[in-house]
Design a protein around this motif. Structure first.
Motif, mmCIF file in Angstrom:
data_model
loop_
_atom_site.group_PDB
_atom_site.id
_atom_site.type_symbol
_atom_site.label_atom_id
_atom_site.label_comp_id
_atom_site.label_asym_id
_atom_site.label_seq_id
_atom_site.Cartn_x
_atom_site.Cartn_y
_atom_site.Cartn_z
ATOM 1 N N ALA A 39 0.824 -1.216 0.000
ATOM 2 C CA ALA A 39 0.000 0.000 0.000
ATOM 3 C C ALA A 39 0.853 1.259 0.000
ATOM 4 O O ALA A 39 0.465 2.282 -0.574
ATOM 5 N N TRP A 43 -0.473 2.605 -3.563
ATOM 6 C CA TRP A 43 -1.674 3.397 -3.331
ATOM 7 C C TRP A 43 -1.423 4.897 -3.397
ATOM 8 O O TRP A 43 -2.378 5.673 -3.362
ATOM 9 N N GLY A 130 -7.324 -5.521 -1.232
ATOM 10 C CA GLY A 130 -7.070 -5.118 0.153
ATOM 11 C C GLY A 130 -6.265 -6.133 0.924
ATOM 12 O O GLY A 130 -5.370 -5.789 1.705
ATOM 13 N N TYR A 134 -1.099 -5.127 2.797
ATOM 14 C CA TYR A 134 -0.319 -4.931 4.023
ATOM 15 C C TYR A 134 -0.205 -6.238 4.781
ATOM 16 O O TYR A 134 -0.923 -7.205 4.500
ATOM 17 N N SER A 160 -9.904 0.426 6.637
ATOM 18 C CA SER A 160 -9.192 1.529 6.010
ATOM 19 C C SER A 160 -10.046 2.784 6.130
ATOM 20 O O SER A 160 -11.291 2.715 6.106
ATOM 21 N N TYR A 161 -9.356 3.897 6.302
ATOM 22 C CA TYR A 161 -9.984 5.217 6.356
ATOM 23 C C TYR A 161 -9.391 6.061 5.238
ATOM 24 O O TYR A 161 -8.169 6.108 5.068
ATOM 25 N N SER A 182 -3.006 2.553 14.017
ATOM 26 C CA SER A 182 -3.374 3.262 12.805
ATOM 27 C C SER A 182 -2.107 3.624 12.046
ATOM 28 O O SER A 182 -1.254 4.357 12.560
ATOM 29 N N ILE A 257 -4.916 8.569 3.818
ATOM 30 C CA ILE A 257 -5.317 7.159 3.859
ATOM 31 C C ILE A 257 -4.659 6.530 5.074
ATOM 32 O O ILE A 257 -3.469 6.738 5.326
ATOM 33 N N SER A 258 -5.419 5.737 5.808
ATOM 34 C CA SER A 258 -4.827 4.964 6.902
ATOM 35 C C SER A 258 -5.385 3.553 6.897
ATOM 36 O O SER A 258 -6.474 3.296 6.377
ATOM 37 N N ILE A 259 -4.606 2.635 7.450
ATOM 38 C CA ILE A 259 -5.043 1.261 7.707
ATOM 39 C C ILE A 259 -5.016 1.072 9.213
ATOM 40 O O ILE A 259 -4.013 1.368 9.865
#
Length: 376
Positions: A39, A43, A130, A134, A160-161, A182, A257-259
């Motif tokens: 990612a 991404w 997805g 990660y 994800s955000y 996060s 973007i965060s995971i």
């Protein structure tokens, strides 16, 4: 505590266990932790601007931005739930369903559209792209929540955000009072943290929580002025660990973007159990008016049903979760050292088993617990 510890190099598991999991202290980990993630390579695309080297310089700029074309192609056919940041819905934000491509159209336009819509709590890891984006860092691998939920349900706590500049999440503590981690894929997040002892200062006399720390009515929340918030800025590639019972509000700076995972294990399961007990007390008080019309077993069953709807788990969930983890821990003895890597990323097995037995004994003390969990 005035500043969150920062690790340029990831700490050892023993250090993280001692100084953050057991101590319930937040941490920020530098980009090395997730530099290998796909990612972080696919991404995003670099910006000409480069972020400041100062951890808490609010004027810094993101180093990268989403690769909108790549993301639109990868997840085009997915329907997502999007928060409308300028429309409050009780203690949260209004949610609307839209196609991922439509969301990216709003997001890429930026300006008012970008700050209004915030894709949250997206179970993106269930998608083909997805799942390849990660891997969970070893520091966070001991995760009872996702281990149980993924083995026994169609749900998980892997999210994800994605949001534009100015999008935000209102003040809250995490589900079940769990931990969360996060990882910022791109963009910058401003976190405002409040330690667990400050919870009473964040509520009004009716128990309502402050919604937005940037706009607090001093008449409704007279104690808020006494809070001691910690503000940190999470940059591209950095990871934030949020411990149990820490309230926090998050604002995005730039397209972000965060995971994220919510998680629990032996080091915070007692805190999560205490939260479940408080929620059950609230449910039982709310149903006092109808208690006389039911026998004890029916009232117990009704309370557990409402608890599941209200809190997302109940006695049976916790009972099954503990049994799931107990089976796995007991299995290590028969594997002839084959799980050495997993054992190095969790507290001592004997201590975990003792803790599970203690919690099972606490549950068993509730009247009608055994009869309730025996019902299919």
């Amino acid at each position: 505590m005035g500043k969150v510890p920062y690790y340029t190099d990831p700490p050892s598991y023993d250090v993280f266990l001692r100084d953050h999991l057991h101590a319930n202290v937040p941490a920020v980990l530098g980009p090395k932790l997730i530099a290998h993630w796909p990612a972080r390579k696919h991404w995003i695309r670099p910006l000409d601007r480069r972020s400041s080297s100062s951890q808490d310089d609010g004027s810094m700029q993101p180093a990268s931005e989403p690769d909108y074309a790549y993301l639109r192609h990868a997840f085009a056919d997915t329907e997502v739930q999007v928060a409308v940041c300028d429309e409050r819905d009780f203690t949260d934000q209004k949610r609307v369903a839209m196609g991922f491509g439509e969301f990216v159209d709003h997001w890429e336009r930026g300006s008012q559209d970008g700050s209004r819509y915030y894709l949250k709590d997206w179970h993106f890891a269930k998608t083909a792209h997805g799942s390849q984006a990660y891997t969970v860092p070893d520091l966070f691998a001991d995760d009872w929540m996702n281990e149980y939920w993924m083995q026994n349900t169609d749900d998980d706590y892997r999210f994800s955000y994605m949001g534009g500049d100015g999008s935000f999440t209102p003040l809250h503590a995490d589900v079940y009072r769990s931990y969360s981690w996060s990882c910022n894929i791109c963009g910058i997040k401003k976190w405002t943290l409040f330690s667990p002892d400050q919870e009473p200062l964040l509520k009004d006399k009716l128990g309502n929580l402050v919604y937005d720390v940037r706009h607090v009515d001093p008449q409704q929340f007279p104690q808020f002025a006494k809070t001691r918030p910690i503000v940190l800025y999470q940059r591209d590639g950095e990871t934030v660990f949020i411990p149990s019972n820490w309230f926090h509000q998050v604002e995005n700076m730039g397209a972000t973007i965060s995971i994220n995972h919510n998680w629990m294990n032996a080091t915070n399961i007692e805190t999560c159990f205490a939260s479940l007990c408080r929620d059950l007390d609230d449910v039982e008080r709310s149903l006092e008016d109808v208690q006389a019309s039911m026998d004890a077993a029916e009232f117990t069953s009704t309370c557990q049903h409402v608890l599941l709807l209200h809190s997302g788990w109940n006695w049976r969930t916790l009972h099954e979760l503990l049994a799931c983890i107990q089976r796995r821990l007991l299995s290590y003895d028969s594997h002839d050292g084959g799980d050495d890597a997993a054992l190095a990323r969790q507290p001592p097995v004997a201590w975990q088993l003792d803790l599970i037995a203690s919690l099972q004994a606490c549950l068993a003390k509730y009247p009608h617990f055994a009869a309730y969990v025996a019902i299919e």
